[in-house]
Design a protein around this motif. Sequence first.
Motif, short mmCIF file in Angstrom:
data_model
loop_
_atom_site.label_atom_id
_atom_site.label_comp_id
_atom_site.label_asym_id
_atom_site.label_seq_id
_atom_site.Cartn_x
_atom_site.Cartn_y
_atom_site.Cartn_z
N MET A 1 34.13 33.30 51.17
CA MET A 1 33.36 34.51 50.42
C MET A 1 34.07 35.03 49.11
N ARG A 2 35.32 34.59 49.19
CA ARG A 2 35.98 34.57 47.65
C ARG A 2 35.46 33.48 46.76
N ALA A 3 35.28 32.08 47.71
CA ALA A 3 34.78 31.13 46.56
C ALA A 3 33.37 31.49 46.16
N ALA A 4 32.38 32.33 46.84
CA ALA A 4 31.14 32.49 46.65
C ALA A 4 31.08 33.66 45.40
N THR A 5 32.13 34.57 45.76
CA THR A 5 32.25 35.54 44.38
C THR A 5 32.63 34.93 43.18
N ARG A 6 33.63 34.01 43.37
CA ARG A 6 34.10 33.19 42.09
C ARG A 6 32.87 32.54 41.42
N GLU A 7 32.10 32.12 42.10
CA GLU A 7 31.01 31.11 41.52
C GLU A 7 29.66 32.18 41.05
N THR B 1 40.62 42.19 47.09
CA THR B 1 41.31 41.01 46.91
C THR B 1 41.81 40.99 45.32
N ASP B 2 43.02 40.34 45.33
CA ASP B 2 43.64 40.45 44.01
C ASP B 2 43.35 39.02 43.28
N TRP B 3 42.12 39.51 42.39
CA TRP B 3 41.44 38.13 41.85
C TRP B 3 42.22 37.16 40.94
N PRO B 4 43.08 37.85 39.96
CA PRO B 4 43.89 37.10 39.02
C PRO B 4 44.78 36.03 39.76
N ALA B 5 45.09 36.56 41.31
CA ALA B 5 45.88 35.47 42.02
C ALA B 5 45.13 34.47 42.81
N VAL B 6 43.85 34.87 42.77
CA VAL B 6 42.75 33.59 43.13
C VAL B 6 42.46 32.59 42.13
N ASP B 7 42.25 33.09 40.92
CA ASP B 7 42.05 32.57 39.56
C ASP B 7 42.47 33.18 38.72
N LYS C 1 41.22 41.31 36.95
CA LYS C 1 41.35 42.08 38.29
C LYS C 1 40.24 42.86 38.57
N ASP C 2 39.37 43.43 37.88
CA ASP C 2 38.35 44.51 38.04
C ASP C 2 37.02 43.51 38.22
N LEU C 3 36.99 42.35 38.72
CA LEU C 3 36.08 41.51 38.98
C LEU C 3 34.88 42.35 39.77
N ILE C 4 35.32 43.02 40.89
CA ILE C 4 34.48 44.00 41.46
C ILE C 4 35.04 45.35 41.55
N THR C 5 34.11 46.14 40.90
CA THR C 5 34.55 47.61 40.92
C THR C 5 34.03 48.64 42.11
#
Length: 271
Positions: free
Chosen positions: A114-120, A146-152, A157-161
Amino acid sequence: MTEIDYEAEYNNRARVPENPVLMAGWAKDAAAYREQHPAHAVVYGPGGRNRIDFFSGGQDGPIVVFIHGGYWQALDGSSFSHCARGLNAHGINVAIPSYDLCPDVTVDTIIQQMRAATRELARFGCPLVISGHSAGGHLAACMLATDWPAVDADLPKDLITAAYAISGLFDLAPLIGTSINKALRLDEAAARAASPLFWPAPRGATLDAVVGERESLEYFRQSQTIVTQWAPAGVAARFDTIANANHFTAIAPLADPNSPTVMRLKKLAGR
């Protein structure tokens, strides 16, 4: 103090005997909506289930993601296409991902998918709001926390609010001794690691944790607990109920453009 019967509390198919009819209705309504409003397929990984059905609202702007339930071991996004109807009617885009299922993969692997889907979906350059039902409610909270900058490092950081979790599960430990865990294969360490209740709270974000009015006490406790724990940590967290709904009918308002659920998601999407 009476010991909690977790099997009875979490076995929703036993609690709602008419569930086969309700789920057949999902599939029928979903197929009808896809016929009326075809989806665009977005691929986020190498597997056959690593795809997202993207239902355009006809306008540029925010994307509301809906993650399906099934206790991480059943169903796929194709049974929930009609859940895009309410938001599409307001011009809001809806993305419905599928994922691999337990026991072929672990719950942690599903979180990573789901993190990969969100990143896409982030490639669209639009604000993202994550919603989900049951196991999907769990995954929605995981994405919010999720800590998004740690993923990519290229992701903000606020990719999802905001997240809107319907009948979510945020502490997986109660499932360990139930029949549900036969496919999940969770032990105490794995359950805690996959439980967003114990992750750092996403300060500054918004979480709606809602349950059907006719659901078990444990589902109420799960949502009330994450709200109680995250709110003091800086999350705009709120608990609510869906009137007269059981675990299977709680998602029905998503197909109604005028429902309180759709109106709330529209607000969370800034529209």
